[in-house]
Design a protein around this motif. Sequence first.
Motif, PDB file in Angstrom:
ATOM      1  N   UNK A 120       1.070  -1.196   0.093  1.00 54.05           N
ATOM      2  CA  UNK A 120       0.150  -0.035   0.096  1.00 54.05           C
ATOM      3  C   UNK A 120       0.825   1.238   0.049  1.00 54.05           C
ATOM      4  N   UNK A 121       2.121   1.135  -0.352  1.00 53.24           N
ATOM      5  CA  UNK A 121       3.071   2.049  -0.446  1.00 53.24           C
ATOM      6  C   UNK A 121       3.205   2.864  -1.788  1.00 53.24           C
ATOM      7  N   UNK A 122       3.450   4.225  -1.815  1.00 50.02           N
ATOM      8  CA  UNK A 122       3.615   4.974  -3.017  1.00 50.02           C
ATOM      9  C   UNK A 122       4.782   4.444  -3.678  1.00 50.02           C
ATOM     10  N   UNK A 123       4.791   4.425  -5.109  1.00 47.52           N
ATOM     11  CA  UNK A 123       6.227   3.560  -5.729  1.00 47.52           C
ATOM     12  C   UNK A 123       7.321   4.609  -6.092  1.00 47.52           C
ATOM     13  N   UNK A 124       7.200   5.809  -6.085  1.00 55.78           N
ATOM     14  CA  UNK A 124       8.435   6.523  -6.406  1.00 55.78           C
ATOM     15  C   UNK A 124       8.948   6.276  -7.761  1.00 55.78           C
ATOM     16  N   UNK A 125       8.068   5.722  -8.508  1.00 53.90           N
ATOM     17  CA  UNK A 125       8.576   5.473 -10.154  1.00 53.90           C
ATOM     18  C   UNK A 125       7.392   5.452 -10.962  1.00 53.90           C
ATOM     19  N   UNK A 176       6.642   0.537 -14.120  1.00 56.37           N
ATOM     20  CA  UNK A 176       8.222   0.025 -14.181  1.00 56.37           C
ATOM     21  C   UNK A 176       8.456  -1.421 -13.969  1.00 56.37           C
ATOM     22  N   UNK A 184      11.505  -1.663 -10.005  1.00 56.13           N
ATOM     23  CA  UNK A 184      10.945  -1.833  -8.594  1.00 56.13           C
ATOM     24  C   UNK A 184      10.457  -3.219  -8.283  1.00 56.13           C
ATOM     25  N   UNK A 228       4.074  -2.624  -5.420  1.00 55.03           N
ATOM     26  CA  UNK A 228       4.131  -1.631  -4.232  1.00 55.03           C
ATOM     27  C   UNK A 228       2.484  -1.116  -3.923  1.00 55.03           C
ATOM     28  N   UNK A 286      -2.349   8.487  -1.436  1.00 60.24           N
ATOM     29  CA  UNK A 286      -0.842   8.105  -1.592  1.00 60.24           C
ATOM     30  C   UNK A 286      -0.513   7.742  -2.986  1.00 60.24           C
ATOM     31  N   UNK A 297       3.247   9.317 -10.030  1.00 60.39           N
ATOM     32  CA  UNK A 297       4.307  10.150  -9.518  1.00 60.39           C
ATOM     33  C   UNK A 297       4.066  11.773  -9.329  1.00 60.39           C
ATOM     34  N   UNK A 351       1.385  12.178  -7.017  1.00 61.35           N
ATOM     35  CA  UNK A 351       0.411  12.022  -5.858  1.00 61.35           C
ATOM     36  C   UNK A 351       0.557  13.019  -4.558  1.00 61.35           C
ATOM     37  N   UNK A 354       6.987  14.429  -3.522  1.00 62.84           N
ATOM     38  CA  UNK A 354       6.720  13.062  -3.753  1.00 62.84           C
ATOM     39  C   UNK A 354       7.211  12.058  -2.907  1.00 62.84           C
ATOM     40  N   UNK A 355       6.570  11.176  -2.631  1.00 60.38           N
ATOM     41  CA  UNK A 355       6.973  10.052  -1.761  1.00 60.38           C
ATOM     42  C   UNK A 355       8.122   9.373  -2.411  1.00 60.38           C
ATOM     43  N   UNK A 356       8.998   8.928  -1.742  1.00 59.53           N
ATOM     44  CA  UNK A 356      10.379   7.943  -2.410  1.00 59.53           C
ATOM     45  C   UNK A 356      10.325   6.752  -2.791  1.00 59.53           C
ATOM     46  N   UNK A 357       9.324   6.014  -1.915  1.00 55.78           N
ATOM     47  CA  UNK A 357       9.463   4.567  -2.643  1.00 55.78           C
ATOM     48  C   UNK A 357      10.782   3.945  -2.366  1.00 55.78           C
ATOM     49  N   UNK A 379      18.097   6.763  -5.661  1.00 62.40           N
ATOM     50  CA  UNK A 379      17.229   7.786  -6.333  1.00 62.40           C
ATOM     51  C   UNK A 379      17.704   9.260  -6.582  1.00 62.40           C
ATOM     52  N   UNK A 429      13.481  13.616  -3.434  1.00 58.67           N
ATOM     53  CA  UNK A 429      12.024  13.450  -3.639  1.00 58.67           C
ATOM     54  C   UNK A 429      11.411  14.170  -2.839  1.00 58.67           C
ATOM     55  N   UNK A 479       2.000  12.166   3.017  1.00 62.73           N
ATOM     56  CA  UNK A 479       2.511  11.217   1.928  1.00 62.73           C
ATOM     57  C   UNK A 479       3.890  10.831   2.114  1.00 62.73           C
ATOM     58  N   UNK A 519       2.267   4.407   3.526  1.00 60.25           N
ATOM     59  CA  UNK A 519       0.791   4.065   3.159  1.00 60.25           C
ATOM     60  C   UNK A 519       0.134   3.532   4.288  1.00 60.25           C
ATOM     61  N   UNK A 538      15.613  -2.503 -18.796  1.00 52.17           N
ATOM     62  CA  UNK A 538      14.361  -1.375 -18.747  1.00 52.17           C
ATOM     63  C   UNK A 538      15.258  -0.083 -19.128  1.00 52.17           C
TER      64      UNK A 538
END
Lengths: 294, 294, 294, 294
Positions: free
Chosen positions: A90-95, A99, A102, A111, A226, A231, A233, B91-94, B102, B111, B226, B234, C104
């Motif tokens: 449930x976490x933001x991906x940061x990408x 992709x 990750x 993520x 979130x 990217x 959010x 933005x969140x970092x992931x 990153x 980020x 966030x 999250x 990628x």
Amino acid sequence: MELNNFQQIIDNTLNDIKNIEDLGQIASYIPELSHIDESKLGIHLTTVNNEHFACGDSNESFSIQSISKVISLVLAFELLGNKLWSRVGVEPSGSSFNSLVQLEYEKGIPRNPFLNAGAIVICDVLVSHLDDPKQHILDFVRRLSGNSTLTYNTSVAESERKTRYRNNSLANLMKEFGNIHNDIDTVLDVYFHLCSIEMTCKELAQTFLFLAMNGKNLLTNAVMQLCGFYDEAGEFSFKVGLPGKSGVGGGIIAIHPNQYSVAVWSPKLNKKGNSYKGIKILEVITTETGSSIF
Amino acid sequence: MELNNFQQIIDNTLNDIKNIEDLGQIASYIPELSHIDESKLGIHLTTVNNEHFACGDSNESFSIQSISKVISLVLAFELLGNKLWSRVGVEPSGSSFNSLVQLEYEKGIPRNPFLNAGAIVICDVLVSHLDDPKQHILDFVRRLSGNSTLTYNTSVAESERKTRYRNNSLANLMKEFGNIHNDIDTVLDVYFHLCSIEMTCKELAQTFLFLAMNGKNLLTNAVMQLCGFYDEAGEFSFKVGLPGKSGVGGGIIAIHPNQYSVAVWSPKLNKKGNSYKGIKILEVITTETGSSIF
Amino acid sequence: MELNNFQQIIDNTLNDIKNIEDLGQIASYIPELSHIDESKLGIHLTTVNNEHFACGDSNESFSIQSISKVISLVLAFELLGNKLWSRVGVEPSGSSFNSLVQLEYEKGIPRNPFLNAGAIVICDVLVSHLDDPKQHILDFVRRLSGNSTLTYNTSVAESERKTRYRNNSLANLMKEFGNIHNDIDTVLDVYFHLCSIEMTCKELAQTFLFLAMNGKNLLTNAVMQLCGFYDEAGEFSFKVGLPGKSGVGGGIIAIHPNQYSVAVWSPKLNKKGNSYKGIKILEVITTETGSSIF
Amino acid sequence: MELNNFQQIIDNTLNDIKNIEDLGQIASYIPELSHIDESKLGIHLTTVNNEHFACGDSNESFSIQSISKVISLVLAFELLGNKLWSRVGVEPSGSSFNSLVQLEYEKGIPRNPFLNAGAIVICDVLVSHLDDPKQHILDFVRRLSGNSTLTYNTSVAESERKTRYRNNSLANLMKEFGNIHNDIDTVLDVYFHLCSIEMTCKELAQTFLFLAMNGKNLLTNAVMQLCGFYDEAGEFSFKVGLPGKSGVGGGIIAIHPNQYSVAVWSPKLNKKGNSYKGIKILEVITTETGSSIF
């Protein structure tokens, strides 16, 4: 917030934003979406007390695309509860939203449920637990929206299937890691249909009103806040200040818990893949009504 | 929410959580923090109407560590406004809070302001625009908290300076990319002092009450929601449902816009680096009071 | 190098290495390979003057697996010449043989022809330019080895096909980037057959002798030197000092330009996926004969 | 190879390459290097039998830069032997010469001694084991080159020190992981001086002749073959076919084991950071003399 102002705020906002230059681009990778009239602009806001405020092209259907991933998340969480989190985070991906990097580092566990990979896992859960997941999704959406004729656009679904290479790559990688339990083509078929649902702004606002209606949807609203805008959010959160979800068809749904749901539609997307004018409209609406959650 | 229940809810929560096993670990990389009594447990909640509810060790000072990064963000945003976003994202970092990966891919732009790299850039902004940034920070915190004797723990700051290799690596990489404008040692000196501020739960709740008080702090609250809990943002959002910020000293501040600020303290950290019991306490409080923002 | 010593050196080496503990593991992901007698040990060295030195299980067939990727590279380079390098690089990868991450970042162009992704691109080239690539490969290998009955082990190929998820993920990602021109299943069918060729050490040494015979194979030898042992290329280079290629069946071919080719076989693999005893044997042989190229 | 042809081949090569367009760029990040006359072109080849073939600007001194990393590797390996490999690897990196990404994933152990990070670790080893590492390096180089006046260009070293942010970032990250044992500034001082040595092509060929002279240098030659040209090692290997090392001053040293060492110099660098014309010259020389090792 005075309700009698809502209609005027919406009207003014639409007029103002209609005339600014649209710096976005139509999503081109799905041919079916690239034929859309790019000047379309619609808003529909529904309150928890069943009041409606609308303007512009709010009664025209469009492809809601990734907005459907909120629907599939809700259905999968109903089926598995907290067990769902062993399959997807449930976490933001940061990408970016599709992709593989990750996904490989995190051994096939996406993520969050709004990344392509995450939504594919969610579809795999639906395939495992439902007799006819495509019909089940449709029944759910028809019941919520009050429109029993809502359906998939099968030519959009077919279009996505034909250019499915990246999604197929994601699904195969997750299968390798043991996180897809069913036949990949079956799972992707559900996924492509899920993304092909078409609705009007009015139906969209109505469908997602349940997320504003009661306190049980903390999970969904938090994940939207979130992870709902790829990217972007963070920027959406501090400009608009509501949980929401966008789709590459140019639609956005946003929720003010205990107050309202609001759907906007404008087809051209900014560089992060979210509706350029759609975000601007929501920013003005929450600023003018003082109704951010923060 | 009935206010007369608050005290009872807090008391019950503290008693319940006090007796569960603490699966966390004291932060060990700062020797000064590792000597703390790990059974400490405190809660202080302050409403926008200046009501106070407290229990446990809520009047003992502890190192607020990264919670201070909210302070520095507020100060830097006052100085630069939206120009700040050319130096640091929202933005969140992931990825983990001190990752270089990153930062290299994104060419020295962190980020968000709560990553170590982001907070170092923020300190660089303060050094550029303030005559005496350390004094300025202290004045700000003293004024908000109402305690004019609040100060830095210089032995904690010195301890961080001595083991500064990763932060120094981050600062040098950003300097290479042109995103640190001042002398690195000067900037890190502000950063290490910033993190060494000590407060009680009561002072912490009081200091951050301004974020609940009016609508001007959309930005800060959104960034906290966030990015405030590293790689657990999250999960914190859907369990607790409030914007907040944690520190490795075991403290957490959380904000309910227009209602209250609440500070908790329990020194042992979960694997993501956030207070194990602190999160549990906040989860029970927002569940019992039905006061999540989602 | 005195040739009359070769036989004795090989015999002594095999005896010495036979008795050391084998710290490797049989490749388990292909069921067909996991049934092999893990004590097998064979050596065959052929000089450019057609002298042969052999010992141990050098006349038993085994699955040469990735060693075949040298064959496909040679065939594709014959077809495209230097145009091949727009489709695949010649640089070491610095990551594991089947990683998606680098692929990628580098937009679907594999770093070298011995990575799985690179060999799949090479097979795509063969499918584009040959009427019957599987027959063409077989003809080529039969001619070089002098054994007209050499063939694919179709049950090994089928076994790889059934567990093809990662390779399918790689192929789909490259298709997305436009670097696979043919139907993915057709390309992978060639790839899985290519890797299923079976030979004896004697046939292997004979097949690859052309790389030692004349100066035209600079390319192939150089790529083997830099990329032939996955993430162990550097260590193999400084211990053995010859260009070579390994396969997960436990085989290794190595080339001394202008002097000899040598094939070894021992099924258990070290952590980097190369034959544990195979590398040790080659290290002793080149040390004893003083015949490293460096 | 007929020696009496060497002089003519070198003369012809220099004349041919002198007239082609130089698509490279002078290294600009070190101001001291950017003032060089970019038309300089020199070649010096020395055989193991002490024959010399030279032409062009082969007697002018230039900054050998990273070529010195071969010297430091040889010295550190003399001190630690195979224990050195617990501090630094011998594998190609697959990424640019000064990347932090790989270093973080691999926990502070650089992939090879020719990456900046790897050479810094090597300097740390020299600082740990030598009383005066800078003098020791100088003595070693003076003895090999036969020129007792060779020395550091301290203004180049100082120039690198002033813009040391990325190297400082690498060193601090490795210190964090425990892979730098001494004071960072002391280690970097050795590193910056090491890279500032100046020599002529003649001295360079003479200095590195020991790597062609006997069989003990398998290690160094192998590491040069795999890692000597950053992200162009594969291409250099199949075009030139010799182990070698380049520097951003435009110099290249290459070794034909048991035959010769050859130094070339042309200041403008290709996109991978290696001398544009230097590589072309070596390619012609090894093609014309048929003297690749592959």
